[in-house]
Design a protein around this motif. Structure first.
Motif, PDB file in Angstrom:
ATOM      1  N   GLN A 255       0.633  -1.077  -0.316  1.00 19.23           N
ATOM      2  CA  GLN A 255       0.006  -0.090  -0.183  1.00 19.23           C
ATOM      3  C   GLN A 255       0.702   1.404  -0.106  1.00 19.23           C
ATOM      4  N   PRO A 256       1.579   1.129  -1.186  1.00 21.03           N
ATOM      5  CA  PRO A 256       2.245   2.788  -1.310  1.00 21.03           C
ATOM      6  C   PRO A 256       0.847   4.160  -1.024  1.00 21.03           C
ATOM      7  N   SER A 257       1.798   4.759  -0.625  1.00 24.83           N
ATOM      8  CA  SER A 257       0.918   6.155   0.230  1.00 24.83           C
ATOM      9  C   SER A 257       1.850   7.600  -0.153  1.00 24.83           C
ATOM     10  N   LEU A 258       1.728   8.260  -0.746  1.00 22.55           N
ATOM     11  CA  LEU A 258       2.123   9.561  -1.435  1.00 22.55           C
ATOM     12  C   LEU A 258       2.592  10.289  -0.023  1.00 22.55           C
ATOM     13  N   LEU A 259       1.237  10.003   0.730  1.00 21.65           N
ATOM     14  CA  LEU A 259       1.489  11.317   2.502  1.00 21.65           C
ATOM     15  C   LEU A 259       2.565  10.647   2.907  1.00 21.65           C
ATOM     16  N   LEU A 260       2.950   9.464   2.966  1.00 22.10           N
ATOM     17  CA  LEU A 260       4.252   9.392   3.851  1.00 22.10           C
ATOM     18  C   LEU A 260       6.110   9.999   3.213  1.00 22.10           C
ATOM     19  N   PRO A 261       6.009  10.446   4.053  1.00 19.16           N
ATOM     20  CA  PRO A 261       7.625  11.054   3.614  1.00 19.16           C
ATOM     21  C   PRO A 261       8.224   9.952   2.729  1.00 19.16           C
ATOM     22  N   ASN A 262       8.368   8.949   3.591  1.00 17.58           N
ATOM     23  CA  ASN A 262       9.489   8.159   2.463  1.00 17.58           C
ATOM     24  C   ASN A 262       8.212   7.003   1.551  1.00 17.58           C
ATOM     25  N   THR A 263       8.504   7.178   0.300  1.00 19.44           N
ATOM     26  CA  THR A 263       7.600   6.732  -0.449  1.00 19.44           C
ATOM     27  C   THR A 263       8.522   5.476  -1.887  1.00 19.44           C
ATOM     28  N   THR A 264       7.181   4.188  -1.489  1.00 21.01           N
ATOM     29  CA  THR A 264       8.439   3.148  -2.937  1.00 21.01           C
ATOM     30  C   THR A 264       7.008   2.876  -4.204  1.00 21.01           C
ATOM     31  N   LEU A 265       7.135   3.079  -4.778  1.00 23.67           N
ATOM     32  CA  LEU A 265       6.246   2.215  -5.833  1.00 23.67           C
ATOM     33  C   LEU A 265       7.138   1.099  -6.850  1.00 23.67           C
ATOM     34  N   CYS A 266       6.655  -0.103  -6.799  1.00 24.93           N
ATOM     35  CA  CYS A 266       7.076  -1.323  -7.384  1.00 24.93           C
ATOM     36  C   CYS A 266       6.377  -1.615  -8.287  1.00 24.93           C
ATOM     37  N   ASP A 267       7.053  -2.910  -9.357  1.00 24.95           N
ATOM     38  CA  ASP A 267       6.591  -3.241 -10.468  1.00 24.95           C
ATOM     39  C   ASP A 267       5.499  -4.687 -10.056  1.00 24.95           C
ATOM     40  N   SER A 268       5.378  -5.393 -10.626  1.00 25.30           N
ATOM     41  CA  SER A 268       4.991  -6.589 -10.667  1.00 25.30           C
ATOM     42  C   SER A 268       5.345  -7.623 -11.503  1.00 25.30           C
ATOM     43  N   SER A 269       6.435  -8.021 -10.967  1.00 29.27           N
ATOM     44  CA  SER A 269       7.757  -9.188 -12.061  1.00 29.27           C
ATOM     45  C   SER A 269       7.071 -10.430 -11.019  1.00 29.27           C
ATOM     46  N   LYS A 270       7.386 -11.608 -11.162  1.00 31.61           N
ATOM     47  CA  LYS A 270       7.936 -12.167 -10.419  1.00 31.61           C
ATOM     48  C   LYS A 270       8.749 -13.604 -10.481  1.00 31.61           C
ATOM     49  N   PRO A 271       9.521 -13.802  -9.485  1.00 33.61           N
ATOM     50  CA  PRO A 271       9.077 -14.571  -8.179  1.00 33.61           C
ATOM     51  C   PRO A 271       8.873 -13.589  -7.480  1.00 33.61           C
ATOM     52  N   PHE A 272      10.032 -11.781  -7.220  1.00 34.64           N
ATOM     53  CA  PHE A 272      10.129 -11.041  -6.711  1.00 34.64           C
ATOM     54  C   PHE A 272       9.235  -9.459  -7.416  1.00 34.64           C
ATOM     55  N   ARG A 273       8.890  -8.714  -6.375  1.00 34.75           N
ATOM     56  CA  ARG A 273       9.105  -7.680  -7.460  1.00 34.75           C
ATOM     57  C   ARG A 273       9.985  -6.521  -6.818  1.00 34.75           C
ATOM     58  N   HIS A 274       9.980  -5.664  -7.922  1.00 40.02           N
ATOM     59  CA  HIS A 274      11.588  -4.498  -7.647  1.00 40.02           C
ATOM     60  C   HIS A 274      10.723  -3.231  -7.438  1.00 40.02           C
ATOM     61  N   ILE A 275      11.404  -2.507  -7.209  1.00 39.86           N
ATOM     62  CA  ILE A 275      11.379  -0.499  -6.560  1.00 39.86           C
ATOM     63  C   ILE A 275      11.421  -0.244  -8.114  1.00 39.86           C
ATOM     64  N   LEU A 276      10.471   0.973  -8.464  1.00 42.41           N
ATOM     65  CA  LEU A 276      10.640   1.522  -9.527  1.00 42.41           C
ATOM     66  C   LEU A 276      11.451   2.912  -8.993  1.00 42.41           C
ATOM     67  N   SER A 277      10.435   3.334  -7.893  1.00 40.00           N
ATOM     68  CA  SER A 277      10.162   4.395  -7.761  1.00 40.00           C
ATOM     69  C   SER A 277      10.409   5.217  -6.110  1.00 40.00           C
ATOM     70  N   LEU A 278      11.430   5.892  -5.759  1.00 38.49           N
ATOM     71  CA  LEU A 278      12.079   5.640  -4.277  1.00 38.49           C
ATOM     72  C   LEU A 278      12.345   7.486  -3.550  1.00 38.49           C
ATOM     73  N   ARG A 279      11.077   7.465  -2.904  1.00 35.76           N
ATOM     74  CA  ARG A 279      11.293   9.259  -2.270  1.00 35.76           C
ATOM     75  C   ARG A 279      11.672   8.827  -1.446  1.00 35.76           C
ATOM     76  N   LEU A 280      13.135   9.647  -0.887  1.00 40.41           N
ATOM     77  CA  LEU A 280      13.230   9.980   0.698  1.00 40.41           C
ATOM     78  C   LEU A 280      13.262  11.568   0.675  1.00 40.41           C
ATOM     79  N   ALA A 281      12.327  11.671   1.757  1.00 41.49           N
ATOM     80  CA  ALA A 281      12.046  12.642   2.907  1.00 41.49           C
ATOM     81  C   ALA A 281      11.754  13.241   4.177  1.00 41.49           C
ATOM     82  N   ASN A 282      12.842  14.292   4.316  1.00 41.53           N
ATOM     83  CA  ASN A 282      13.375  14.819   5.934  1.00 41.53           C
ATOM     84  C   ASN A 282      13.571  13.600   6.267  1.00 41.53           C
TER      85      ASN A 282
END
Length: 486
Positions: A126-153
């Motif tokens: 459940q990625p949320s853009l309201l959180l300081p640190n946000t990740t967005l992932c793909d839907s690959s298998k067997p493991f998902r991978h991060i496509l976007s990472l936001r580090l704040a504060n």
């Protein structure tokens, strides 16, 4: 018979005069009652003054001066359908137990932990853009991978490690907000994968060589970070896919580049130390929608071919040392919304074509050397959200076209089209008093009514006095007449 007749006649005359006088005193003044339409109307409001860039109503990138640059979305670009990330705030998020879902790559999970990002739950669930640190992932298998990472504060103990960044080489978007941590050399796989890089008040200090390695970027944003480079071209020279670039308030030196990627839609170099002229080659960018070169040390004239920027919507060249006239070619740009040329040394007359720009909402020409008569009417000024022409000492307005209530910050023109000398302070106050009286057109009717009400009783009293004087005169006349007849 005469002696008895005189007292009778005298009594009748007295009764007649008294009744006439009483009727005139008691009767109201013959005056039409004011209808509701003639009642005093509330004072009319003045035409609102232009407020001010930057902000305009028009969105823009933070800058000490008014800036037209709209803030670019930091949301990463949507990847291909094969690796589409789970949409934020999805109402039906997939759970790790779902057959179609998978957990995050263990190496990337450890990398997030090293960056103090909570991983008690799957960060991709459940990625949320309201959180300081946000990740967005793909839907690959067997493991998902991060496509976007936001580090704040970021906290003080956060540090980038080469191992963690190597594990995050699937990132397409990397964003830092208020993370003053030490920068580190990115692994080659991450450099090749990144399409969007944002660094705002983060990574302490960057170099042009460090940024120049991110050659596959389509979106580069660096703001409030010192960048050590001899000019923007050192950074942008090899970024052939770039669409949007912001390097603002970065203490950047050098000159505006002469060679550009022709697909650029957004350029913001505001708040730096760039010098020299604006190269005419910048007008080759037919897709450019936003140009912000404000708060630098640029000089020379605006390129005469500026009108070739046919897609331009927002332009700010404010707070430089530009001279010359506004190029006539600017009239060929149909969609201009925001124009800020304030705080330069521009001269000549203000061109008429500006009033024909139907999309224009923000016009700031203040603090220049323009002269002549302002060519705008009230309807044009009223449609603008921001209009500033003050601090142009040789500029004036036609007082038969524009009212002094507009508070334009310039003098009215005399019969020769030259600015009248500004009135003294006392004259200003009297002028304000007289302008205030312009609002009281209906109040004048009300004052007339007050005067009439005051004069009504005075006329009644005057009538009574005249009647009594007439009675006394008749009594004296009749007494003298009776004596003369007797």
């Amino acid at each position: 018979m005469e002696p008895p007749l005189l007292p009778t006649l005298l009594l009748l005359l007295l009764l007649l005069l008294l009744s006439t006088t009483t009727f005139s005193a008691s009767a109201p003044p013959l005056r039409p009652t004011p209808s509701p339409a003639s009642s005093p109307t509330p004072p009319k409001s003045t035409t609102p003054k232009a407020p001010s860039p930057t902000s305009s109503p028009t969105p823009k990138t933070p800058s000490p001066t008014s800036s037209p640059t709209p803030p670019k979305s930091t949301t990463p670009k949507t990847p291909s359908p094969i690796s589409s990330p789970t949409p934020p705030n999805s109402s039906t998020p997939k759970t790790p137990s779902s057959p179609s879902s998978s957990s995050l790559d263990p190496k990337q999970l450890r990398a997030l932990q090293s960056l103090n990002i909570p991983t008690s739950k799957d960060p991709c669930t459940q990625p949320s853009l309201l959180l300081p640190n946000t990740t967005l992932c793909d839907s690959s298998k067997p493991f998902r991978h991060i496509l976007s990472l936001r580090l704040a504060n970021c906290s003080d103990d956060v540090a980038l490690s080469f191992t963690a960044l190597k594990s995050l080489s699937t990132l397409q978007s990397l964003q830092f907000f208020n993370c003053p941590i030490a920068p580190i050399r990115f692994p080659a796989d991450l450099v090749a994968s990144l399409h969007s890089f944002t660094c705002i008040n983060s990574l302490r200090r960057l170099t042009g060589v460090w940024l120049a390695r991110l050659q596959n970027l389509t979106d580069l944003t660096v703001s409030n970070v010192e960048v050590n480079a001899s000019g923007p071209f050192v950074i942008l020279g090899n970024m052939k896919k770039l669409r949007s670039v912001t390097i603002s308030h970065a203490n950047l030196t050098g000159s505006v580049p002469r060679h550009w990627n022709l697909n650029l839609t957004h350029i913001d170099f505001s708040g730096n130390k760039l010098q020299g002229k604006i190269p005419s080659s910048i007008t080759l960018l037919e897709n450019l929608e936003s140009l912000n070169l404000s708060s630098n040390s640029l000089n020379g004239e605006i390129p005469t071919s500026f009108g070739d920027l046919i897609s331009l919507k927002n332009v700010s060249l404010a707070s430089n040392s530009l001279s010359g006239a506004i190029p006539e070619s600017m009239s060929a740009i149909p969609g201009l919304v925001h124009v800020d040329l304030s705080s330069n040394q521009l001269n000549g007359t203000i061109p008429n074509f500006l009033s024909d720009m139907k999309s224009l909402k923000h016009l700031n020409l203040a603090n220049n050397d323009f002269h002549g008569v302002v060519p705008f009417n009230v309807s044009f000024i009223n449609k603008l959200a921001v209009f500033k022409i003050s601090r142009n000492s040789n500029l004036c307005y036609n007082h038969s076209v524009l009212s002094s209530k507009l508070k334009l910050g310039i003098s009215p023109c005399d019969k020769h089209g030259l600015p009248m000398s500004p009135p003294p302070a006392k004259g200003d106050s009297s002028a304000e008093d007289s302008s205030d009286s312009d609002y009281d057109d209906s109040d004048g009717d009300d004052s007339d009514q007050k005067k009439d009400r005051h004069h009504g009783p005075s006329k009644v009293v005057l009538g009574v006095a005249i009647g009594l004087s007439s009675i006394v005169f008749l009594i004296i006349f009749l007494v003298l007449l009776s004596k003369w007849c007797g």
